[in-house]
Design a protein around this motif. Structure first.
Motif, PDB file in Angstrom:
ATOM      1  N   LYS A  92      66.150 122.435 -68.496  1.00 29.86           N
ATOM      2  CA  LYS A  92      65.941 121.006 -68.715  1.00 29.86           C
ATOM      3  C   LYS A  92      66.850 120.163 -67.823  1.00 29.86           C
ATOM      4  O   LYS A  92      67.868 120.620 -67.334  1.00 29.86           O
ATOM      5  CB  LYS A  92      66.213 120.637 -70.172  1.00 29.86           C
ATOM      6  CG  LYS A  92      65.209 121.170 -71.177  1.00 29.86           C
ATOM      7  CD  LYS A  92      65.601 120.763 -72.577  1.00 29.86           C
ATOM      8  CE  LYS A  92      65.484 119.265 -72.796  1.00 29.86           C
ATOM      9  NZ  LYS A  92      66.634 118.480 -72.316  1.00 29.86           N
ATOM     10  N   ALA A  93      66.464 118.893 -67.674  1.00 28.97           N
ATOM     11  CA  ALA A  93      67.247 117.975 -66.857  1.00 28.97           C
ATOM     12  C   ALA A  93      68.568 117.596 -67.526  1.00 28.97           C
ATOM     13  O   ALA A  93      69.577 117.410 -66.862  1.00 28.97           O
ATOM     14  CB  ALA A  93      66.434 116.716 -66.571  1.00 28.97           C
ATOM     15  N   ARG A 134      64.851 120.310 -64.505  1.00 28.13           N
ATOM     16  CA  ARG A 134      63.743 119.360 -64.485  1.00 28.13           C
ATOM     17  C   ARG A 134      62.912 119.552 -65.745  1.00 28.13           C
ATOM     18  O   ARG A 134      62.505 120.664 -66.067  1.00 28.13           O
ATOM     19  CB  ARG A 134      62.893 119.570 -63.237  1.00 28.13           C
ATOM     20  CG  ARG A 134      61.614 118.755 -63.198  1.00 28.13           C
ATOM     21  CD  ARG A 134      61.025 118.721 -61.802  1.00 28.13           C
ATOM     22  NE  ARG A 134      61.750 117.787 -60.953  1.00 28.13           N
ATOM     23  CZ  ARG A 134      61.537 117.659 -59.643  1.00 28.13           C
ATOM     24  NH1 ARG A 134      60.650 118.411 -59.029  1.00 28.13           N
ATOM     25  NH2 ARG A 134      62.230 116.779 -58.940  1.00 28.13           N
ATOM     26  N   ASP A 135      62.641 118.460 -66.465  1.00 26.28           N
ATOM     27  CA  ASP A 135      61.831 118.518 -67.672  1.00 26.28           C
ATOM     28  C   ASP A 135      60.343 118.617 -67.343  1.00 26.28           C
ATOM     29  O   ASP A 135      59.900 118.258 -66.248  1.00 26.28           O
ATOM     30  CB  ASP A 135      62.053 117.257 -68.517  1.00 26.28           C
ATOM     31  CG  ASP A 135      63.420 117.220 -69.177  1.00 26.28           C
ATOM     32  OD1 ASP A 135      64.108 118.252 -69.187  1.00 26.28           O
ATOM     33  OD2 ASP A 135      63.788 116.140 -69.669  1.00 26.28           O
ATOM     34  N   PHE A 136      59.581 119.065 -68.341  1.00 28.45           N
ATOM     35  CA  PHE A 136      58.131 119.123 -68.204  1.00 28.45           C
ATOM     36  C   PHE A 136      57.568 117.738 -67.916  1.00 28.45           C
ATOM     37  O   PHE A 136      57.916 116.756 -68.583  1.00 28.45           O
ATOM     38  CB  PHE A 136      57.499 119.670 -69.493  1.00 28.45           C
ATOM     39  CG  PHE A 136      55.996 119.602 -69.487  1.00 28.45           C
ATOM     40  CD1 PHE A 136      55.252 120.648 -68.971  1.00 28.45           C
ATOM     41  CD2 PHE A 136      55.327 118.476 -69.973  1.00 28.45           C
ATOM     42  CE1 PHE A 136      53.866 120.577 -68.947  1.00 28.45           C
ATOM     43  CE2 PHE A 136      53.949 118.407 -69.952  1.00 28.45           C
ATOM     44  CZ  PHE A 136      53.216 119.459 -69.435  1.00 28.45           C
ATOM     45  N   PRO A 144      62.391 110.974 -72.808  1.00 25.69           N
ATOM     46  CA  PRO A 144      61.141 111.464 -72.224  1.00 25.69           C
ATOM     47  C   PRO A 144      61.234 111.583 -70.717  1.00 25.69           C
ATOM     48  O   PRO A 144      62.043 110.926 -70.073  1.00 25.69           O
ATOM     49  CB  PRO A 144      60.114 110.394 -72.629  1.00 25.69           C
ATOM     50  CG  PRO A 144      60.927 109.155 -72.770  1.00 25.69           C
ATOM     51  CD  PRO A 144      62.263 109.600 -73.307  1.00 25.69           C
ATOM     52  N   ALA A 145      60.406 112.452 -70.154  1.00 25.42           N
ATOM     53  CA  ALA A 145      60.358 112.616 -68.706  1.00 25.42           C
ATOM     54  C   ALA A 145      59.003 112.136 -68.209  1.00 25.42           C
ATOM     55  O   ALA A 145      57.988 112.762 -68.478  1.00 25.42           O
ATOM     56  CB  ALA A 145      60.570 114.077 -68.328  1.00 25.42           C
ATOM     57  N   GLU A 146      58.982 111.027 -67.496  1.00 22.80           N
ATOM     58  CA  GLU A 146      57.771 110.502 -66.881  1.00 22.80           C
ATOM     59  C   GLU A 146      56.627 110.400 -67.873  1.00 22.80           C
ATOM     60  O   GLU A 146      55.476 110.676 -67.551  1.00 22.80           O
ATOM     61  CB  GLU A 146      57.382 111.377 -65.677  1.00 22.80           C
ATOM     62  CG  GLU A 146      58.468 111.440 -64.603  1.00 22.80           C
ATOM     63  CD  GLU A 146      58.088 112.338 -63.445  1.00 22.80           C
ATOM     64  OE1 GLU A 146      56.888 112.566 -63.232  1.00 22.80           O
ATOM     65  OE2 GLU A 146      58.988 112.816 -62.766  1.00 22.80           O
TER      66      GLU A 146
END
Length: 230
Positions: A126-127, A140-142, A24-26
């Motif tokens: 995507k990252a 960078r991811d959503f 997951p991103a943040e």
């Protein structure tokens, strides 16, 4: 400037499963759907601004139903966006460093947002994996501005470059589900981060014979204009 230049990864880097949960991103849950892979000729470079996404389709779902689909347009030197019925989405600057802005002025409860870059020469970067596609640099991811980011972002239609298999960092579609919000959707505006790159569509180079004929035609036209002078 992004952190490092990526090297082309082997096809073994692509996920084996059609729908895979990744890191997951943040706070947002990130899914990848590796069905229906695409291939493009190349990338224009790793810097993509809001003005470079003209034609991208943006579909908004309210209360689980498709509310409206509109198409991105250029609004300034580095800005672009789309305006629908009581909603809008805009980006001004580089997508790697600048937040997208979604406004909702009474359209309803946003439950899903689908960005399809295939109609606007845009791919979502995507990252991970790292390194990824050559020339795309770090992605960078959503990730949204909403506390704890309780949403699910699914990347669809993986993209490979110049005949190579997709490696799992570039996708043509970003599909975000907002039903994880406490109220089952969003009625307010918000911002989010999502990196993009631009699809390079090569323009055919004329054959030498075509260039010769074009030159002869231009010379003939110039002579005709001179003869026509009084």
């Amino acid at each position: 400037m992004r952190a490092m230049t990526r090297a082309m990864a082997s096809s073994a880097g692509a996920a084996d499963l059609a729908l895979t949960l990744v890191a997951p991103a943040e706070g947002a849950s990130i899914l990848v759907d590796n069905a229906t892979p695409q291939n493009i000729s190349g990338l224009t470079g790793f810097v993509t601004t809001g003005s470079m996404m003209a034609g991208m389709s943006v579909s908004v779902f309210m209360s689980g139903v498709l509310y409206e689909t509109a198409y991105w347009g250029t609004t300034g030197l580095t800005s672009g966006g789309v305006t629908g019925n009581k909603w809008s989405l805009n980006l001004s600057g580089d997508s790697f460093t600048t937040a997208w802005i979604f406004t909702n002025t009474g359209a309803g409860s946003l439950t899903r947002l689908v960005l399809d870059g295939s109609t606007g020469l845009t791919v979502f970067d995507k990252a991970l994996p790292e390194p990824g596609t050559a020339g795309s640099e770090s992605g960078r991811d959503f990730a949204s501005s909403i506390n704890n980011d309780p949403f699910t972002a699914t990347y669809r239609k993986p993209v490979g470059i110049a005949g190579a298999n997709a490696v799992g960092d570039l996708y043509q579609i970003l599909d975000v589900d907002f039903t994880g919000a406490p109220s089952g959707g969003l009625r307010q505006g918000f911002t989010f981060m999502q990196d993009t790159d631009n699809d390079l569509r090569l323009v055919p180079v004329p054959e030498p014979s075509t260039l010769i004929l074009l030159g002869i035609g231009l010379i003939g036209a110039a002579r005709a204009r001179r003869r026509a002078r009084p």
